[in-house]
Write a protein that holds these residues in place. Structure first.
Motif, short mmCIF file in Angstrom:
data_model
loop_
_atom_site.label_atom_id
_atom_site.label_comp_id
_atom_site.label_asym_id
_atom_site.label_seq_id
_atom_site.Cartn_x
_atom_site.Cartn_y
_atom_site.Cartn_z
N LEU A 1 -1.36 6.79 -4.98
CA LEU A 1 -0.21 6.61 -5.86
C LEU A 1 1.10 6.54 -5.08
CD1 LEU A 1 0.93 6.37 -8.70
CD2 LEU A 1 0.95 8.86 -8.85
N ALA A 2 1.21 7.33 -4.00
CA ALA A 2 2.45 7.31 -3.21
C ALA A 2 2.66 5.94 -2.58
CB ALA A 2 2.39 8.39 -2.13
N MET A 3 1.59 5.32 -2.09
CA MET A 3 1.70 3.99 -1.49
C MET A 3 1.98 2.93 -2.55
SD MET A 3 1.57 4.38 1.69
CE MET A 3 1.51 2.64 2.11
N LEU B 1 2.14 -8.86 2.01
CA LEU B 1 1.00 -8.01 1.69
C LEU B 1 -0.05 -7.97 2.79
CD1 LEU B 1 0.46 -8.79 -2.11
CD2 LEU B 1 1.53 -6.79 -1.07
N ASP B 2 0.12 -8.82 3.82
CA ASP B 2 -0.79 -8.78 4.97
C ASP B 2 -0.37 -7.72 5.99
OD1 ASP B 2 -2.36 -10.84 3.96
OD2 ASP B 2 -1.10 -12.40 4.84
N ASP B 3 0.76 -7.06 5.72
CA ASP B 3 1.22 -5.99 6.61
C ASP B 3 0.20 -4.86 6.62
OD1 ASP B 3 2.74 -3.49 7.40
OD2 ASP B 3 4.27 -5.02 7.75
N SER B 4 0.09 -4.17 7.75
CA SER B 4 -0.93 -3.13 7.91
C SER B 4 -0.76 -1.97 6.93
CB SER B 4 -0.91 -2.59 9.34
OG SER B 4 0.37 -2.04 9.65
N ASP C 1 -5.01 -1.17 2.47
CA ASP C 1 -5.88 -0.66 1.40
C ASP C 1 -5.73 -1.57 0.19
OD1 ASP C 1 -7.40 0.71 -0.41
OD2 ASP C 1 -6.17 2.53 -0.43
N ILE C 2 -6.75 -2.33 -0.12
CA ILE C 2 -6.67 -3.30 -1.21
C ILE C 2 -6.50 -2.63 -2.56
CG2 ILE C 2 -9.14 -3.47 -1.71
CD1 ILE C 2 -6.57 -6.37 -1.48
N HIS C 3 -6.92 -1.37 -2.68
CA HIS C 3 -6.75 -0.64 -3.95
C HIS C 3 -5.27 -0.36 -4.25
CE1 HIS C 3 -11.03 -0.28 -4.38
NE2 HIS C 3 -11.15 0.43 -3.26
N VAL C 4 -4.44 -0.31 -3.21
CA VAL C 4 -2.99 -0.17 -3.42
C VAL C 4 -2.43 -1.44 -4.04
CG1 VAL C 4 -0.77 0.08 -2.24
CG2 VAL C 4 -2.72 1.50 -1.56
#
Length: 475
Positions: A322-324, A340-343, A347-350
């Motif tokens: 949730l924080a991310m 969105l390709d940034d490291s 996490d794809i769930h974010v």
């Protein structure tokens, strides 16, 4: 002394268990039971002979040596276990003081007057046997319960506000479980008096052990005229409070002048100081700002998921950090460039959590409020061909941003369902996830559970019949 011990032992033989003689019997689950930790919720059906946990009695000789607490006077109704099970809990206020929200999994035990919170499902049975153990609990006498959306980005969240100013959020992703808990707690609150008695206002009360002579001497000492130094300190405190009040009034007047002089939100937006945000803005405004009929952020999220998330187990069902997600939300709202390709977004769930949050925070859902009842009536049609045709006609009547965004989103979800053997997300699973997010009534009514069923069925049908509904459009 030996005779006393022998009598106590014989008494224990006659009454081997406190639980067998009470009106409510404590249920202790076996450690080998497979349902200890994996059960989602467990309710107790009240029978004609309800069993009550009998409070542990004390030897009459020792009553004068202990302070009497409120727990010794609790009625059998207050200890009756109505419902128990796991929920997510976050305490956001303690006695009116705001706390940092921290979600934790808790085992809830609902009784006639309060809710107790434990870390483990085995704990309530064992905890009562431990002397001095006091679990966290919320008094329902005079409490208020309501559904809330603004306190958390999670779905199915309701808040309990106690008479003492404590605020607790409870949540579950499973709709029927959280609805069952809401109704059970509300019924418990409705059965209690609206105001707490003088005894229940304190967690515990104590009987003083002082003698009557000591009490009289202390009363006389308090009633004597204060000393000269005490009078001087009292005058000082009065003068200080007067000057403090004057300072506060001066600050209030300055704040009022500042607020009256500040520019309006529209003026700040026209000057470019404040920009329209993506999250929380209407779909029409976001599309107008992006110069497209589909929000740019939605396209970016879909592209990222299709590149690296189609095979992920539980995609869109599993919650991200949730924080991310909140950090990504802030970046989208306040920065022009987003990658969105940034490291940090690996996490794809974010990404999926942020996409669901975008649709959940729309002032009006993707299916506009005025179309809700029409879609519900269409899904009730028994003949499948007529049902699909009715849904298709309604979809093509939607505003262009709503229709185009819906078409792209459902096409993306079709690709998710096509890899069900790897990600375990079928049309039905996606309908359960996206139904309440994309489609909801403007005002919640008593038929909330029925609406949830129709919401899921509408999304599931539009996914399974995607080619028929979105295949050809009317000019």
């Amino acid at each position: 002394m030996h005779r006393l011990v022998a009598s106590d032992t014989s008494a224990e033989k006659l009454h081997p268990s406190h639980e067998s003689t009470g009106v409510v019997q404590m249920r202790v689950k076996s450690a080998n039971s497979p349902y200890d930790r994996h059960s989602q919720s467990k309710s107790m059906i009240l029978s004609d002979n309800p069993k009550v946990i009998e409070p542990i009695s004390r030897h009459r000789r020792n009553h004068s040596q202990h302070n009497l607490t409120l727990s010794e006077f609790i009625s059998p109704l207050e200890q009756m276990v109505i419902k128990e099970g796991y929920l997510l809990k976050a305490k956001i206020a303690d006695g009116g003081k705001k706390l940092r929200k921290n979600w934790t999994s808790s085992w809830l035990v609902l009784t006639g007057q309060k809710i107790e919170f434990y870390k483990e499902s085995k704990q309530p049975a064992v905890a009562n046997l431990k002397a001095g153990y006091k679990p966290e609990w919320a008094d329902l006498c005079g409490a208020h319960i309501e559904w809330t959306k603004e306190k958390s980005s999670k779905k199915n969240v309701f808040q309990i506000t106690t008479a003492s100013g404590n605020e607790v959020l409870l949540q579950s992703d499973i709709d029927f479980i959280i609805l069952d808990w809401f109704n059970a707690i509300k019924n418990a609150i409705d059965r209690l008096p609206k105001e707490k008695s003088n005894m229940s206002r304190n967690n515990e009360f104590k009987i003083p052990r002082s003698s009557s002579s000591e009490l009289m001497s202390s009363f006389e000492a308090e009633s004597k005229e204060p000393k000269a130094e005490n009078r001087r300190s009292l005058i000082f405190r009065l003068n200080y409070s007067i000057s403090d009040t004057t300072d506060r009034n001066r600050v209030k007047s300055r704040l009022k002048k500042f607020i009256n002089r500040r520019p309006s939100l529209k003026t700040l937006q026209e000057k470019g100081i404040i920009k329209d945000q993506v999250f929380g803005s209407s779909l029409h405004k976001v599309c107008e700002y992006d110069g497209s009929t589909v929000p740019k952020f939605v396209k970016m999220c879909i592209k990222a998921v299709e590149e690296r998330g189609l095979d992920v187990d539980g995609i869109y069902r599993v919650s991200g950090n949730l924080a991310m997600i909140q950090k990504l939300r802030f970046v989208v709202n306040h920065e022009e460039k987003l990658n969105l390709d940034d490291s940090q977004w690996e996490d794809i769930h974010v990404v999926t959590g942020a996409l669901k949050m975008f649709f959940r925070e729309l002032p009006e859902p993707l299916f506009p409020y005025c179309f809700f009842e029409q879609f519900v009536e269409a899904i009730k049609i028994q003949d499948n061909n007529n049902r699909v045709k009715s849904i298709k006609d309604l979809a093509q009547k939607l505003p262009r941003p709503n229709y185009d965004t819906m078409k792209i989103l459902f096409e993306h979800l079709q690709k998710i369902a096509a890899k069900e053997n790897m990600n375990l997300m079928s049309h039905q699973s996606l309908g359960i996830v996206f139904g309440p997010t994309l489609l909801r009534p403007e005002k919640e009514t008593g038929s909330m559970a029925v609406h949830l069923l129709y919401q899921n069925q509408i999304v599931e049908l539009m996914l399974s019949e995607y080619s028929k509904i979105f295949g050809s459009e009317k000019d």
